[in-house]
Design a protein around this motif. Structure first.
Motif, mmCIF file in Angstrom:
data_model
loop_
_atom_site.group_PDB
_atom_site.id
_atom_site.type_symbol
_atom_site.label_atom_id
_atom_site.label_comp_id
_atom_site.label_asym_id
_atom_site.label_seq_id
_atom_site.Cartn_x
_atom_site.Cartn_y
_atom_site.Cartn_z
ATOM 1 N N ASN A 38 29.456 -5.855 47.432
ATOM 2 C CA ASN A 38 29.312 -4.875 47.435
ATOM 3 C C ASN A 38 29.504 -3.700 48.186
ATOM 4 N N GLU A 39 30.368 -3.498 48.362
ATOM 5 C CA GLU A 39 31.068 -2.650 48.737
ATOM 6 C C GLU A 39 30.559 -1.869 50.266
ATOM 7 N N ARG A 40 29.369 -1.053 49.898
ATOM 8 C CA ARG A 40 28.728 -0.294 50.738
ATOM 9 C C ARG A 40 28.055 -0.832 51.662
ATOM 10 N N LEU A 41 27.255 -2.662 50.903
ATOM 11 C CA LEU A 41 26.629 -2.619 51.371
ATOM 12 C C LEU A 41 26.691 -3.456 52.444
ATOM 13 N N ARG A 42 28.214 -3.837 52.170
ATOM 14 C CA ARG A 42 29.406 -4.663 53.548
ATOM 15 C C ARG A 42 30.289 -4.021 54.347
ATOM 16 N N GLU A 43 29.803 -2.438 54.237
ATOM 17 C CA GLU A 43 30.006 -1.966 55.636
ATOM 18 C C GLU A 43 28.525 -2.118 56.713
ATOM 19 N N TRP A 44 27.838 -1.124 55.687
ATOM 20 C CA TRP A 44 27.007 -1.460 56.639
ATOM 21 C C TRP A 44 26.523 -3.111 57.811
ATOM 22 N N ILE A 45 26.643 -4.278 56.501
ATOM 23 C CA ILE A 45 26.147 -5.008 57.886
ATOM 24 C C ILE A 45 27.343 -5.755 58.401
ATOM 25 N N GLU A 46 28.692 -4.950 58.537
ATOM 26 C CA GLU A 46 29.391 -5.132 59.287
ATOM 27 C C GLU A 46 28.990 -4.601 60.147
ATOM 28 N N ARG A 47 28.561 -3.248 60.394
ATOM 29 C CA ARG A 47 28.212 -2.426 61.534
ATOM 30 C C ARG A 47 26.819 -3.236 62.364
ATOM 31 N N GLN A 48 25.916 -4.834 61.619
ATOM 32 C CA GLN A 48 25.741 -4.425 61.844
ATOM 33 C C GLN A 48 25.742 -6.123 62.781
ATOM 34 N N VAL A 49 26.709 -6.058 62.177
ATOM 35 C CA VAL A 49 27.385 -7.622 62.827
ATOM 36 C C VAL A 49 27.915 -7.410 64.383
ATOM 37 N N ALA A 50 28.910 -5.422 64.288
ATOM 38 C CA ALA A 50 29.678 -5.225 65.430
ATOM 39 C C ALA A 50 28.184 -5.019 66.638
ATOM 40 N N ALA A 51 27.010 -4.790 66.297
ATOM 41 C CA ALA A 51 25.782 -3.889 67.177
ATOM 42 C C ALA A 51 24.973 -5.457 68.126
ATOM 43 N N GLY A 52 25.163 -6.604 67.065
ATOM 44 C CA GLY A 52 24.373 -7.557 68.040
ATOM 45 C C GLY A 52 24.329 -8.506 66.977
ATOM 46 N N PRO A 53 23.663 -9.620 67.690
ATOM 47 C CA PRO A 53 23.986 -11.340 66.644
ATOM 48 C C PRO A 53 22.960 -11.687 65.871
#
Length: 288
Positions: free
Chosen positions: A156-171
């Motif tokens: 799911n592209e929208r969910l993937r973008e959200w996950i990508e922001r989380q990964v960039a922001a923290g561990p």
């Protein structure tokens, strides 16, 4: 995001319990839709934090045997309090759930193996992951990590973008740690090897759900489980609109419904339930 770091969940329900195991260095958040569906159906749901296995600021992992012993102890605690106990898991949690079922061979009511990982051989597995066993024996092993990369097990592209922001922001993100240490991966490899040798000790009815396009673990893992588990009822269902993180991706509601229905049909929940959804699907059943 306070929910991301929640390390354990217990949802009280009826006299039928499910031990639910998330992926390596992750949290129960990745199982949330499944946990809620099980609980709404009347199951008591226990999604524990296993020391060294679940996400923690402490980088120490312990051994795969420590993980399994703690999971088995958790199962035993539930078995002493509830009439029947099923086990399920996602990714390495599915491997661990199968290991619990092998350790308590006659006592597990049913198994739900979602995105079972017995080999890291999906289409997005980085080539250098195969070198991780060599890296483990270097003095710098505790400082070396393998970072998770897009698509993060999510179609799911929208969910993937959200996950990508989380990964960039923290561990940590909804799909687990943004990077896995070599010691954690080394212990996971040992757990996978152990489970490949002991699948025949699993005798409980087993539902295997696996994405046909799994980016982390190919269908090879699912098919090995299907062939080797010695249960009278073993069902492999392939999903075609998700990647590895089945409990969060496009087919999360279907995954939850299939798991609930399978556990109910295996005699864990009330008898007056609707015909299971998987009865309408093309599935593979192992003959007695």
């Amino acid at each position: 995001m306070p929910n991301v770091i929640k390390r354990a969940q217990f949802l009280p329900g009826g006299d039928y319990a499910v031990l639910a195991l998330h992926g390596l260095r992750s949290t129960p958040l990745e199982l949330q839709p499944l946990l809620k569906a099980l609980n709404r159906a009347g199951f008591t749901v226990d999604a524990p934090h296993l020391t060294g296995y679940g996400f923690s600021a402490d980088s120490s992992t312990g051994s795969w045997r420590d993980w399994l012993d703690e999971a088995v102890a958790r199962f035993d605690t539930l078995a002493a309090q509830y009439s029947q106990v099923a086990v399920c898991g996602l990714s390495m949690g599915a491997t661990l759930a199968l290991a619990v079922a092998a350790e308590r061979s006659g006592g597990v009511a049913a198994v739900g193996a979602l995105s079972t990982t017995l080999y890291y051989d999906g289409w997005n597995t980085p080539w250098y992951r195969f070198l991780s066993p060599l890296g483990y024996f270097t003095p710098l092993r505790h400082r070396m990590v393998i970072r998770e990369t897009s698509p993060f097990g999510i179609k799911n592209e929208r969910l993937r973008e959200w996950i990508e922001r989380q990964v960039a922001a923290g561990p940590i993100s909804a799909v687990g740690a943004s990077a896995l240490s070599l010691p954690a991966l080394h212990e996971a490899e040992k757990l996978m090897r152990y489970m490949r040798r002991h699948l025949s000790q699993v005798v409980a009815p087993t539902l295997i759900l696996h994405a046909s396009e799994d980016d982390i673990a190919s269908l090879k893992s699912a098919r090995l489980v299907q062939r080797q588990v010695q249960a009278h009822d073993v069902r492999l269902i392939q999903l075609h609109d998700s990647y590895h993180m089945l409990t969060l991706d496009n087919e999360r509601e279907r995954v939850a419904a299939l798991t609930v229905d399978f556990f109910q049909a295996s005699g864990i929940a009330a008898q007056d339930v609707a015909p299971p959804a998987y009865a309408q699907l093309t599935t593979t059943r192992k003959q007695p």
